[in-house]
Write an enzyme that holds these catalytic residues in place. Structure first.
Site, PDB file in Angstrom:
ATOM      1  N   LYS A 119      52.402  31.917  33.871  1.00  0.00           N
ATOM      2  CA  LYS A 119      53.733  32.554  33.858  1.00  0.00           C
ATOM      3  C   LYS A 119      54.850  31.538  33.725  1.00  0.00           C
ATOM      4  CE  LYS A 119      52.890  37.007  35.807  1.00  0.00           C
ATOM      5  NZ  LYS A 119      53.098  37.932  36.885  1.00  0.00           N
ATOM      6  N   LYS A 202      43.683  40.227  28.459  1.00  0.00           N
ATOM      7  CA  LYS A 202      43.784  41.297  29.459  1.00  0.00           C
ATOM      8  C   LYS A 202      44.780  42.369  28.995  1.00  0.00           C
ATOM      9  CE  LYS A 202      46.320  40.671  33.152  1.00  0.00           C
ATOM     10  NZ  LYS A 202      46.935  40.290  34.422  1.00  0.00           N
ATOM     11  N   LYS A 205      51.087  45.028  30.927  1.00  0.00           N
ATOM     12  CA  LYS A 205      52.365  45.675  30.617  1.00  0.00           C
ATOM     13  C   LYS A 205      53.323  44.714  29.919  1.00  0.00           C
ATOM     14  CE  LYS A 205      52.818  45.490  35.624  1.00  0.00           C
ATOM     15  NZ  LYS A 205      52.691  46.322  36.785  1.00  0.00           N
TER      16      LYS A 205
HETATM   17  P1  TYM Z   1      49.808  43.556  39.377  1.00  0.00           P
HETATM   18  O1  TYM Z   1      51.020  44.340  39.660  1.00  0.00           O
HETATM   19  O2  TYM Z   1      49.832  42.582  38.224  1.00  0.00           O
HETATM   20  O3  TYM Z   1      48.570  44.500  39.137  1.00  0.00           O
HETATM   21  C1  TYM Z   1      48.232  45.486  40.095  1.00  0.00           C
HETATM   22  C2  TYM Z   1      46.733  45.666  40.186  1.00  0.00           C
HETATM   23  O4  TYM Z   1      46.207  46.038  38.905  1.00  0.00           O
HETATM   24  C3  TYM Z   1      45.141  45.164  38.570  1.00  0.00           C
HETATM   25  N1  TYM Z   1      45.143  44.980  37.111  1.00  0.00           N
HETATM   26  C4  TYM Z   1      44.066  45.136  36.345  1.00  0.00           C
HETATM   27  N2  TYM Z   1      42.808  45.477  36.643  1.00  0.00           N
HETATM   28  C5  TYM Z   1      41.922  45.571  35.615  1.00  0.00           C
HETATM   29  N3  TYM Z   1      42.276  45.313  34.315  1.00  0.00           N
HETATM   30  C6  TYM Z   1      43.531  44.964  33.980  1.00  0.00           C
HETATM   31  N4  TYM Z   1      43.863  44.746  32.704  1.00  0.00           N
HETATM   32  C7  TYM Z   1      44.498  44.864  35.028  1.00  0.00           C
HETATM   33  N5  TYM Z   1      45.826  44.559  35.050  1.00  0.00           N
HETATM   34  C8  TYM Z   1      46.196  44.635  36.344  1.00  0.00           C
HETATM   35  C9  TYM Z   1      45.451  43.863  39.295  1.00  0.00           C
HETATM   36  O5  TYM Z   1      44.303  43.059  39.461  1.00  0.00           O
HETATM   37  C10 TYM Z   1      45.992  44.367  40.599  1.00  0.00           C
HETATM   38  O6  TYM Z   1      44.952  44.696  41.494  1.00  0.00           O
HETATM   39  N6  TYM Z   1      49.847  39.969  42.820  1.00  0.00           N
HETATM   40  C11 TYM Z   1      49.545  41.356  42.598  1.00  0.00           C
HETATM   41  C12 TYM Z   1      50.315  42.312  43.486  1.00  0.00           C
HETATM   42  C13 TYM Z   1      50.204  42.036  44.957  1.00  0.00           C
HETATM   43  C14 TYM Z   1      49.066  42.286  45.758  1.00  0.00           C
HETATM   44  C15 TYM Z   1      49.458  41.908  47.095  1.00  0.00           C
HETATM   45  C16 TYM Z   1      47.779  42.763  45.499  1.00  0.00           C
HETATM   46  C17 TYM Z   1      51.173  41.558  45.765  1.00  0.00           C
HETATM   47  N7  TYM Z   1      50.745  41.497  47.048  1.00  0.00           N
HETATM   48  C18 TYM Z   1      48.559  42.012  48.141  1.00  0.00           C
HETATM   49  C19 TYM Z   1      46.886  42.871  46.572  1.00  0.00           C
HETATM   50  C20 TYM Z   1      47.285  42.495  47.885  1.00  0.00           C
HETATM   51  C21 TYM Z   1      49.892  41.681  41.161  1.00  0.00           C
HETATM   52  O7  TYM Z   1      50.693  41.046  40.545  1.00  0.00           O
HETATM   53  O8  TYM Z   1      49.313  42.800  40.704  1.00  0.00           O
END
Ligand code: TYM
Length: 339
Positions: A119, A202, A205
């Site tokens: 990022k 991957k 969004k």
């Molecule tokens: P974020 O917002 O990028 O994504 C949310 C969740 O969706 C999953 N995900 C995917 N799974 C499968 N295939 C994909 N292409 C895909 N894109 C996204 C992510 O693995 C995630 O589970 N850092 C985290 C948010 C966060 C969090 C936390 C998660 C903040 N605090 C505490 C768990 C526990 C994030 O950016 O997710």
């Protein structure tokens, strides 16, 4: 240090930065519902708005996306009577424990995070300090509830290892087994849903091409069109999973089908063995529309009553605080703050 036994408790979060994709749904939200329904855990789910602002967010869009994501959680099956659902900034304990963890985590640990490197890219000097410290706040999200299990997609694995490192260092520094060593739950056919245009990337969004992803608010025609145009190869489908080893796009569509149908990739490949994509893609499009359109319809209906969404989130935040406040107080006490 022997670990005390902790209440089985699930925490997970999603950033409300832009709309949700099929990757978020299959990799995370659908799994959240399954864990809620298993009855084995207390379940806590969160729109992590403080994480979202580590990169620029338009304030009105952030507010809209947070509410829309809350509506999607409910439409997908999260039941506020069974799970706690809220947005992170309403529970100040996340940021408070996040500060303590900023003082526990090491710069070197953060610098090794692949998401930070991806990022911040070549322009790290210009990235926000929040983006660098992001995983310490994530550890706080989880540990402020003493959560024992965290369902996520594959891309969050490294962050969860860091959460374990932070808990272990805290416990070790202060010589008390206060924080649990959390288990990542990365399971199912769709832990890494790939782009529809490039099977090595991957689904995200932030991808410039809208054709690369299915958005949770896409209408039936759009979903069908994106699947019809998804990149594939000219070969028919093989009769076993090994036959997909060098075919990432085909493998991705099989995984998506399996996750949507609540079955295994093995079962899907047996069903479609020898068939062309001309047969498989329409079946996948029908399945996707069948599973996703009730969610987007319910989400749109809920967005007509914003005050109700806000009331639900405030009630969720109250319940979250009840768990988080004593854990934060105890943490301050351990660290040596006069209370
Ligand atoms: P974020 O917002 O990028 O994504 C949310 C969740 O969706 C999953 N995900 C995917 N799974 C499968 N295939 C994909 N292409 C895909 N894109 C996204 C992510 O693995 C995630 O589970 N850092 C985290 C948010 C966060 C969090 C936390 C998660 C903040 N605090 C505490 C768990 C526990 C994030 O950016 O997710």
């Amino acid at each position: 240090m022997t670990q005390p036994s902790f209440t089985p408790r699930v925490f997970s979060g999603i950033k409300p930065s832009g709309g949700l994709t099929l990757g978020n749904y299959l990799g995370a939200m659908k799994r959240f519902v399954e864990m809620q329904e298993s009855g084995e855990y207390e379940t806590i789910y969160c729109m992590v708005d403080l994480h979202a602002i580590t990169v620029w967010q338009d304030p009105e869009e952030l507010r809209h996306n947070t509410r829309e994501m809350a509506a999607c959680f409910i439409a997908a099956g999260i039941d506020p009577a069974k799970s706690i659902l809220f947005n992170q900034s309403q529970v100040a304990e996340h940021a408070q424990l996040g500060w303590i963890f900023n003082c526990v985590a090491r710069m070197g640990w953060m610098g090794r995070m692949t998401q930070w490197k991806d990022k911040a890219g070549k322009n790290a000097e210009n990235a926000s300090l929040g983006l660098f410290g992001y995983p310490a706040l994530m550890a706080a999200d989880i540990l402020v509830y003493h959560a024992t299990h965290v369902p996520v997609g594959e891309d969050q694995k490294q962050h969860l290892e860091l959460t374990r490192d932070i808990a272990a260092k805290f416990n070790n520094d202060f010589k008390t087994p206060f924080f649990p060593i959390t288990e990542p739950v990365i399971e199912g056919a769709a832990t890494r849903v790939m782009s529809l245009r490039d099977g090595s990337k991957k689904m995200s969004k932030s991808d410039a091409s809208d054709m690369s992803r299915i958005n949770m608010d896409d209408d039936a025609d759009t979903i069908a069109k994106k699947i019809r145009k998804a990149k594939t190869d000219p070969e028919p489908l093989p009769d076993n999973l090994e036959g997909l080893d060098d075919r990432p796009e085909a493998r991705n569509l099989i995984n998506i089908y399996a996750a949507l149908a609540d079955t295994t990739p093995q079962t899907v490949i047996e069903e479609f063995a020898g068939k062309q994509f001309g047969t498989f893609k329409p079946a996948l499009a029908d399945l996707a529309v069948d599973r996703l359109s009730p969610i987007s319809a319910e989400m749109n209906r809920m967005m007509l009553d914003i005050p109700e969404i806000d009331r639900m989130l405030a009630a969720g935040a109250d319940r979250a605080r009840e768990i988080a406040t004593p854990i934060l107080e105890k943490t301050y006490d351990i660290v040596g703050m006069v209370r």
